[in-house]
Scaffold this active site. Structure first.
Site, PDB file in Angstrom:
ATOM      1  N   LYS A 120      -7.556  -2.414  -5.460  1.00 58.39           N
ATOM      2  CA  LYS A 120      -7.426  -1.093  -4.818  1.00 58.39           C
ATOM      3  C   LYS A 120      -8.727  -0.305  -5.044  1.00 58.39           C
ATOM      4  O   LYS A 120      -9.791  -0.898  -5.058  1.00 58.39           O
ATOM      5  CB  LYS A 120      -6.192  -0.366  -5.349  1.00 58.39           C
ATOM      6  CG  LYS A 120      -4.934  -1.261  -5.273  1.00 58.39           C
ATOM      7  CD  LYS A 120      -3.658  -0.545  -5.499  1.00 58.39           C
ATOM      8  CE  LYS A 120      -2.504  -1.522  -5.347  1.00 58.39           C
ATOM      9  NZ  LYS A 120      -1.205  -0.897  -5.436  1.00 58.39           N
ATOM     10  N   HIS A 172      -1.544  -3.126   4.130  1.00 58.92           N
ATOM     11  CA  HIS A 172      -0.975  -2.725   2.837  1.00 58.92           C
ATOM     12  C   HIS A 172      -0.260  -1.391   3.016  1.00 58.92           C
ATOM     13  O   HIS A 172      -0.722  -0.531   3.776  1.00 58.92           O
ATOM     14  CB  HIS A 172      -2.090  -2.608   1.793  1.00 58.92           C
ATOM     15  CG  HIS A 172      -1.543  -2.437   0.407  1.00 58.92           C
ATOM     16  ND1 HIS A 172      -1.063  -1.228  -0.043  1.00 58.92           N
ATOM     17  CD2 HIS A 172      -1.366  -3.323  -0.608  1.00 58.92           C
ATOM     18  CE1 HIS A 172      -0.612  -1.391  -1.293  1.00 58.92           C
ATOM     19  NE2 HIS A 172      -0.785  -2.651  -1.644  1.00 58.92           N
ATOM     20  N   GLU A 213      -0.152   1.179   1.304  1.00 65.49           N
ATOM     21  CA  GLU A 213      -0.969   2.364   1.010  1.00 65.49           C
ATOM     22  C   GLU A 213      -1.835   2.734   2.223  1.00 65.49           C
ATOM     23  O   GLU A 213      -2.069   3.904   2.479  1.00 65.49           O
ATOM     24  CB  GLU A 213      -1.820   2.122  -0.248  1.00 65.49           C
ATOM     25  CG  GLU A 213      -0.940   2.198  -1.501  1.00 65.49           C
ATOM     26  CD  GLU A 213      -1.426   1.376  -2.682  1.00 65.49           C
ATOM     27  OE1 GLU A 213      -2.577   0.905  -2.679  1.00 65.49           O
ATOM     28  OE2 GLU A 213      -0.614   1.194  -3.619  1.00 65.49           O
ATOM     29  N   GLU A 252       6.016  -6.723  -0.107  1.00 63.20           N
ATOM     30  CA  GLU A 252       5.824  -5.736  -1.165  1.00 63.20           C
ATOM     31  C   GLU A 252       6.749  -4.542  -0.928  1.00 63.20           C
ATOM     32  O   GLU A 252       6.421  -3.646  -0.131  1.00 63.20           O
ATOM     33  CB  GLU A 252       4.380  -5.228  -1.165  1.00 63.20           C
ATOM     34  CG  GLU A 252       3.353  -6.287  -1.465  1.00 63.20           C
ATOM     35  CD  GLU A 252       2.076  -5.676  -2.027  1.00 63.20           C
ATOM     36  OE1 GLU A 252       1.684  -6.068  -3.132  1.00 63.20           O
ATOM     37  OE2 GLU A 252       1.500  -4.782  -1.381  1.00 63.20           O
ATOM     38  N   SER A 293       4.422  -4.467  -8.955  1.00 64.36           N
ATOM     39  CA  SER A 293       4.584  -4.459 -10.414  1.00 64.36           C
ATOM     40  C   SER A 293       4.715  -5.853 -11.029  1.00 64.36           C
ATOM     41  O   SER A 293       5.429  -6.038 -12.016  1.00 64.36           O
ATOM     42  CB  SER A 293       5.772  -3.582 -10.812  1.00 64.36           C
ATOM     43  OG  SER A 293       5.559  -2.238 -10.411  1.00 64.36           O
TER      44      SER A 293
HETATM   45  P1  PGA Z   1       1.014  -3.254  -8.342  1.00 58.16           P
HETATM   46  O1  PGA Z   1       0.421  -3.261  -6.860  1.00 58.16           O
HETATM   47  O2  PGA Z   1       0.962  -4.670  -8.857  1.00 58.16           O
HETATM   48  O3  PGA Z   1       0.116  -2.320  -9.124  1.00 58.16           O
HETATM   49  O4  PGA Z   1       2.423  -2.752  -8.247  1.00 58.16           O
HETATM   50  C1  PGA Z   1       0.678  -4.304  -5.976  1.00 58.16           C
HETATM   51  C2  PGA Z   1       0.047  -4.041  -4.633  1.00 58.16           C
HETATM   52  O5  PGA Z   1       0.128  -2.891  -4.150  1.00 58.16           O
HETATM   53  O6  PGA Z   1      -0.585  -4.922  -4.023  1.00 58.16           O
END
Ligand code: PGA
Length: 251
Positions: free
Chosen positions: A10, A94, A96, A164, A213
């Site tokens: 990220k 993704h 985000e 995800e 996570s």
């Molecule tokens: P995370 O993120 O392992 O910190 O939960 C996973 C991702 O968003 O690809």
């Protein structure tokens, strides 16, 4: 088929981390790691990561690309340039980016198509929000995102899908292995539904990652879950020992 473990940094890391973490990982991974490993740092660090990973089996991936090959798109990076500098993967869609930049399924599909055309393997992300899950809409949301975001559901298998659940990203909460198996099964069915019997057999070779996570302490059960072919790892990919535990946990 080996599992694929993708580290999504990220908007984290700097040149020092690109050197130290990747050099450490390259030594541990050598040329025949237990899983296929791809590192997806922020774009300005791609070449530093490539240099630190040189000679090892670590692959390079980006976190996003533009759908066009070139042109007047200030601040964007094309899939072709990513390929040119040594990437073999690119994450698209993704959650985000879908949330922060309003990326639609149609845009994600265009980006994934560009990645395939440029010779990259897109890692196409799908996943439901907490509210959608609570309303019992997970299956519907996943089906909509897949049909909307996969460039050619009927033929493309040279891509990776990452499931995800949005509520599991960076929260420390993970889906149960039963839920993960169910959604991964559904994803394979959506791909299989667009073809005959031969298609079902081919779809078994589609890699579907789980993300949200994933860390050293929970990786073994997630990675051994039916239909799971690897993980997309955020936070834990920034810690050499924890990331390595995830790779070692691959069946
Ligand atoms: P995370 O993120 O392992 O910190 O939960 C996973 C991702 O968003 O690809």
């Amino acid at each position: 088929m080996k599992h694929l473990i993708a580290g999504n940094w990220k908007m984290n890391g700097d040149q020092a981390l690109a050197k130290s973490l990747v050099a450490g990982l390259a030594v541990k991974a050598g040329t025949k790691p237990k899983a296929d490993i791809v590192l997806c740092p922020p774009a300005p660090l791609l070449q530093a990561v490539a240099a630190a990973a040189s000679g090892s089996a670590l692959a390079l991936g980006a976190q996003d690309c533009h759908a066009d090959e070139k042109g007047a798109h200030t601040g964007d990076v094309s899939a072709w340039l990513l390929k040119d500098i040594g990437c073999s993967f690119v994450i698209v869609g993704h959650s985000e980016r879908r949330a922060d930049h309003g990326e639609s399924d149609a845009l994600v599909k265009a980006k994934a198509a560009a990645a395939l055309k440029a010779g990259l393997t897109p890692i196409i992300c799908v996943g439901e929000t907490d509210a959608e899950r609570n309303r019992g809409e997970t299956t519907r949301v996943i089906a909509r995102q897949l049909t909307g975001s996969i460039p050619d559901l009927g033929s493309a298998l040279s891509l990776v899908v990452a499931y995800e659940p949005v509520w599991a990203i960076g929260t420390g909460r993970t889906a149960t292995t039963a839920d993960i198996a169910a959604v991964h099964g559904q994803i394979r069915e959506v791909f299989a539904a667009v073809g005959g019997t031969a298609r079902s057999a081919q779809v078994e070779t589609l890699r579907i990652l789980y993300g949200g996570s994933v860390k050293g302490s929970n990786a073994a059960s997630i990675l051994a879950t039916h239909g799971v072919n690897g993980a997309l790892v955020g936070g834990a990919s920034l810690d050499l020992e924890d990331f390595w535990r995830i790779i070692e946990a691959c069946p």
